[in-house]
Write a protein that holds these residues in place. Structure first.
Motif, PDB file in Angstrom:
ATOM      1  N   LEU A  29      -0.407  -1.220  -4.682  1.00 45.06           N
ATOM      2  CA  LEU A  29      -0.871  -2.662  -4.488  1.00 45.06           C
ATOM      3  C   LEU A  29       1.109  -3.241  -4.426  1.00 45.06           C
ATOM      4  O   LEU A  29       1.727  -3.104  -5.511  1.00 45.06           O
ATOM      5  CB  LEU A  29      -1.529  -3.135  -5.061  1.00 45.06           C
ATOM      6  CG  LEU A  29      -1.730  -4.863  -5.233  1.00 45.06           C
ATOM      7  CD1 LEU A  29      -2.320  -5.090  -3.831  1.00 45.06           C
ATOM      8  CD2 LEU A  29      -3.025  -5.406  -5.775  1.00 45.06           C
ATOM      9  N   VAL A  30       1.588  -3.864  -2.979  1.00 47.62           N
ATOM     10  CA  VAL A  30       2.789  -4.445  -3.618  1.00 47.62           C
ATOM     11  C   VAL A  30       2.362  -6.138  -2.951  1.00 47.62           C
ATOM     12  O   VAL A  30       1.916  -6.717  -2.527  1.00 47.62           O
ATOM     13  CB  VAL A  30       3.016  -3.951  -2.077  1.00 47.62           C
ATOM     14  CG1 VAL A  30       4.759  -4.485  -1.859  1.00 47.62           C
ATOM     15  CG2 VAL A  30       3.471  -2.728  -1.538  1.00 47.62           C
ATOM     16  N   THR A  31       2.319  -6.847  -3.760  1.00 44.38           N
ATOM     17  CA  THR A  31       1.982  -8.448  -4.594  1.00 44.38           C
ATOM     18  C   THR A  31       3.759  -9.670  -3.510  1.00 44.38           C
ATOM     19  O   THR A  31       4.311  -8.529  -4.106  1.00 44.38           O
ATOM     20  CB  THR A  31       1.695  -8.563  -5.130  1.00 44.38           C
ATOM     21  OG1 THR A  31       2.647  -8.435  -6.578  1.00 44.38           O
ATOM     22  CG2 THR A  31       0.723  -7.074  -6.291  1.00 44.38           C
ATOM     23  N   ALA A  46     -11.081  -6.063  -7.697  1.00 48.85           N
ATOM     24  CA  ALA A  46     -12.413  -5.895  -8.267  1.00 48.85           C
ATOM     25  C   ALA A  46     -12.794  -4.961  -6.692  1.00 48.85           C
ATOM     26  O   ALA A  46     -13.722  -3.778  -6.484  1.00 48.85           O
ATOM     27  CB  ALA A  46     -13.090  -7.081  -7.825  1.00 48.85           C
ATOM     28  N   ALA A  47     -12.248  -4.483  -5.414  1.00 48.69           N
ATOM     29  CA  ALA A  47     -12.947  -4.180  -4.027  1.00 48.69           C
ATOM     30  C   ALA A  47     -12.196  -2.900  -4.898  1.00 48.69           C
ATOM     31  O   ALA A  47     -13.570  -1.467  -4.254  1.00 48.69           O
ATOM     32  CB  ALA A  47     -11.945  -4.663  -2.986  1.00 48.69           C
ATOM     33  N   LEU A  48     -10.909  -2.502  -5.106  1.00 47.25           N
ATOM     34  CA  LEU A  48     -10.812  -1.025  -4.964  1.00 47.25           C
ATOM     35  C   LEU A  48     -11.827  -0.281  -6.293  1.00 47.25           C
ATOM     36  O   LEU A  48     -12.152   0.806  -6.508  1.00 47.25           O
ATOM     37  CB  LEU A  48      -9.160  -0.565  -5.809  1.00 47.25           C
ATOM     38  CG  LEU A  48      -8.281  -1.379  -4.685  1.00 47.25           C
ATOM     39  CD1 LEU A  48      -6.710  -1.264  -6.011  1.00 47.25           C
ATOM     40  CD2 LEU A  48      -8.179  -0.202  -3.524  1.00 47.25           C
ATOM     41  N   LEU A  51      -6.058   3.073  -8.381  1.00 48.43           N
ATOM     42  CA  LEU A  51      -4.714   2.090  -8.069  1.00 48.43           C
ATOM     43  C   LEU A  51      -3.535   2.547  -9.057  1.00 48.43           C
ATOM     44  O   LEU A  51      -3.623   2.552 -10.095  1.00 48.43           O
ATOM     45  CB  LEU A  51      -5.151   0.976  -8.657  1.00 48.43           C
ATOM     46  CG  LEU A  51      -4.024  -0.520  -8.847  1.00 48.43           C
ATOM     47  CD1 LEU A  51      -3.432  -0.169  -7.024  1.00 48.43           C
ATOM     48  CD2 LEU A  51      -4.262  -1.912  -9.227  1.00 48.43           C
ATOM     49  N   LEU A  52      -3.013   3.499  -8.435  1.00 56.18           N
ATOM     50  CA  LEU A  52      -1.625   4.026  -8.894  1.00 56.18           C
ATOM     51  C   LEU A  52      -0.846   2.772  -9.945  1.00 56.18           C
ATOM     52  O   LEU A  52      -0.043   3.374 -10.855  1.00 56.18           O
ATOM     53  CB  LEU A  52      -1.223   5.350  -8.678  1.00 56.18           C
ATOM     54  CG  LEU A  52      -2.363   6.133  -7.479  1.00 56.18           C
ATOM     55  CD1 LEU A  52      -1.884   7.422  -6.255  1.00 56.18           C
ATOM     56  CD2 LEU A  52      -2.864   7.168  -9.220  1.00 56.18           C
ATOM     57  N   ALA A  53      -0.120   2.367  -8.857  1.00 56.13           N
ATOM     58  CA  ALA A  53       0.880   0.922  -8.969  1.00 56.13           C
ATOM     59  C   ALA A  53       0.922  -0.523  -8.582  1.00 56.13           C
ATOM     60  O   ALA A  53      -0.100  -0.446  -7.497  1.00 56.13           O
ATOM     61  CB  ALA A  53       2.375   1.883  -8.550  1.00 56.13           C
ATOM     62  N   ALA A  79      -2.400   8.305  -0.883  1.00 57.40           N
ATOM     63  CA  ALA A  79      -2.852   6.921  -1.447  1.00 57.40           C
ATOM     64  C   ALA A  79      -2.349   5.619  -0.243  1.00 57.40           C
ATOM     65  O   ALA A  79      -1.704   5.766   0.625  1.00 57.40           O
ATOM     66  CB  ALA A  79      -1.439   6.354  -2.253  1.00 57.40           C
ATOM     67  N   ALA A  80      -3.412   5.004   0.153  1.00 53.67           N
ATOM     68  CA  ALA A  80      -3.432   3.388   0.510  1.00 53.67           C
ATOM     69  C   ALA A  80      -2.613   2.711   0.830  1.00 53.67           C
ATOM     70  O   ALA A  80      -2.517   2.100  -0.614  1.00 53.67           O
ATOM     71  CB  ALA A  80      -4.856   3.365   1.056  1.00 53.67           C
ATOM     72  N   ILE A  81      -1.833   2.157   1.102  1.00 58.33           N
ATOM     73  CA  ILE A  81      -1.036   1.215   0.530  1.00 58.33           C
ATOM     74  C   ILE A  81      -1.774  -1.019   1.154  1.00 58.33           C
ATOM     75  O   ILE A  81      -1.498  -0.647   2.414  1.00 58.33           O
ATOM     76  CB  ILE A  81       0.309   1.801   1.311  1.00 58.33           C
ATOM     77  CG1 ILE A  81       1.026   2.847   0.947  1.00 58.33           C
ATOM     78  CG2 ILE A  81       1.522   0.127   0.659  1.00 58.33           C
ATOM     79  CD1 ILE A  81       2.228   3.577   1.562  1.00 58.33           C
ATOM     80  N   PHE A  82      -1.211  -1.263   0.198  1.00 60.91           N
ATOM     81  CA  PHE A  82      -1.932  -2.855   0.915  1.00 60.91           C
ATOM     82  C   PHE A  82      -0.818  -3.763  -0.140  1.00 60.91           C
ATOM     83  O   PHE A  82      -0.189  -3.511  -0.903  1.00 60.91           O
ATOM     84  CB  PHE A  82      -3.054  -3.029  -0.604  1.00 60.91           C
ATOM     85  CG  PHE A  82      -4.313  -1.700   0.009  1.00 60.91           C
ATOM     86  CD1 PHE A  82      -5.096  -2.422   1.359  1.00 60.91           C
ATOM     87  CD2 PHE A  82      -4.865  -0.905  -0.719  1.00 60.91           C
ATOM     88  CE1 PHE A  82      -6.745  -1.867   1.891  1.00 60.91           C
ATOM     89  CE2 PHE A  82      -5.578   0.234  -0.714  1.00 60.91           C
ATOM     90  CZ  PHE A  82      -6.524  -0.215   0.212  1.00 60.91           C
ATOM     91  N   ALA A  83      -0.323  -4.322   0.926  1.00 59.58           N
ATOM     92  CA  ALA A  83       0.326  -5.457   0.868  1.00 59.58           C
ATOM     93  C   ALA A  83      -0.257  -6.836   0.902  1.00 59.58           C
ATOM     94  O   ALA A  83      -1.192  -7.015   2.305  1.00 59.58           O
ATOM     95  CB  ALA A  83       1.982  -5.021   1.627  1.00 59.58           C
ATOM     96  N   THR A  84       0.410  -8.136   0.189  1.00 57.54           N
ATOM     97  CA  THR A  84      -0.074  -8.964   0.228  1.00 57.54           C
ATOM     98  C   THR A  84       0.482 -10.348   1.279  1.00 57.54           C
ATOM     99  O   THR A  84       0.308 -10.730   1.262  1.00 57.54           O
ATOM    100  CB  THR A  84      -0.253 -10.006  -0.996  1.00 57.54           C
ATOM    101  OG1 THR A  84       0.549  -9.821  -1.663  1.00 57.54           O
ATOM    102  CG2 THR A  84      -1.279  -8.786  -1.551  1.00 57.54           C
ATOM    103  N   ALA A  85       1.371  -9.614   2.319  1.00 59.53           N
ATOM    104  CA  ALA A  85       2.189  -9.885   3.295  1.00 59.53           C
ATOM    105  C   ALA A  85       2.619  -8.726   4.410  1.00 59.53           C
ATOM    106  O   ALA A  85       2.884  -7.806   4.123  1.00 59.53           O
ATOM    107  CB  ALA A  85       3.174 -10.279   3.364  1.00 59.53           C
TER     108      ALA A  85
END
Length: 345
Positions: free
Chosen positions: A188-190, A207-209, A216-218, A243-249
């Motif tokens: 996750l990149v926040t 919650a979704a993960l 959630l690795l990092a 790993a899937a990469i999720f960024a909030t932008a």
């Protein structure tokens, strides 16, 4: 008096009214940028007379009577990423369509808010739109000496309407999409984690993960900008394409991709990038980012509704929620998945 005699002096609204054959009050209402009671026929005569005489309304003089300059304050932290440009370009255009103009106030920190308060900021504005999470509604009411405040930063206030996007639903859809692609781990990149909006996003992702069984690795903290994505790229990509990469932008996801293209190129089809903001660039082949967005036109329409109907501030509507959507990139979801993306330009 001959109207040709006005060429040697300043044209006044009295001249316009006389030429149009109406009272000064009617001429004033016809020339107001706000909707005022006047018949279409008389308004047309006044506008024609004003054009013939070259009359320009004196906004400053008008403000001394009405205590407003038809201004709307927009309070922001900053404007430094692509999503800011898309949102504020459309929002400012919509505000101008109401006959008002924008005072853009860049806060950026709590110290700046205190500085504005010390200096006695007191523009005569019709309303204040608050995007900055450094300013609560009570502070903004004090800054502008105005109770017409719209909260757009995720903060709640009993005396101000709050307009937010539903992000939890599309976040859950994005994580489910990653799970369907066989991903069991995530990074996750926040953005700034002190923001109420960002806190809600992070909680929704966690919650979704958990619900989908992705570990959630990092978590890596940026600031929503492209540059912060580039600086975090090596750390984000360290876990590999599993790993899937999720960024909030979207901008951060783009920075991660650009700085890590050499690593990504080794297994281009195995990586899964997810962003936020539904930027037009995220549709391109250069950025294989599935994104989350919301109906920007509906969002802006609810803001403008409050500017056009000030009576709405008398009984705040509480939290107004705009539906959000998850939109897979065409490379994994097909072109039809982008039918709800905001139009470019």
């Amino acid at each position: 008096m001959s109207f040709n005699d006005t060429s040697s002096r300043k044209i006044t609204i009295a001249d316009v009214a006389a030429l149009a054959g109406v009272s000064r009050a009617i001429a004033s209402r016809a020339l107001s940028p706000e909707e005022r009671p006047v018949s279409a026929e008389k308004k047309a005569r006044v506008l024609a007379a004003a054009e013939q005489l070259g009359f320009k309304p004196n906004l400053i003089a008008r403000s001394l009577k009405s205590r407003t300059l038809n201004l709307v304050a927009v309070v922001v932290n900053h404007i430094h990423d692509f999503s800011d440009l898309v949102l504020f370009d459309r929002l400012i255009a919509a505000i101008q369509d109401t006959g008002k103009q924008v005072v853009l106030l860049r806060v950026g920190s709590l110290d700046r808010v205190e500085e504005f308060l010390r200096n006695g900021v007191a523009w005569h504005v019709d309303a204040a739109l608050v995007f900055s999470d450094f300013a609560d509604a009570a502070t903004v009411r004090t800054m502008f000496r105005n109770d017409r405040v719209v909260m757009l930063n995720g903060m709640r206030d009993a005396n101000a309407p709050s307009i937010v996007a539903d992000e939890a639903t599309p976040i859950a859809a994005a994580v489910a999409h990653a799970r369907a692609r066989g991903k069991t781990r995530a990074v996750l990149v926040t953005g700034r984690q002190t923001s109420p909006v960002e806190q809600a996003r992070i909680a929704a992702y966690r919650a979704a993960l958990a619900a989908q069984g992705l570990a959630l690795l990092a978590e890596h903290v940026g600031d929503y900008s492209y540059e912060s994505g580039r600086s975090l790229s090596a750390a984000v990509l360290r876990e590999g394409p599993e790993a899937a990469i999720f960024a909030t932008a979207d901008a951060m996801a783009m920075g991660v991709i650009d700085a890590g293209r050499a690593d990504i190129a080794r297994k281009p089809g195995d990586w899964a990038f997810y962003g936020f903001d539904a930027l037009p660039l995220a549709r391109s082949e250069a950025y294989p980012i599935s994104s989350i967005g919301y109906d920007l036109e509906a969002y802006i329409a609810r803001v403008i509704e409050h500017l056009r109907q000030p009576e709405l501030f008398e009984r705040p509507a509480g939290v107004i929620t705009i539906p959000g959507s998850f939109m897979p990139h065409p490379s994994c979801g097909g072109p039809a998945a982008f039918e709800r993306w905001p139009a470019e330009g």
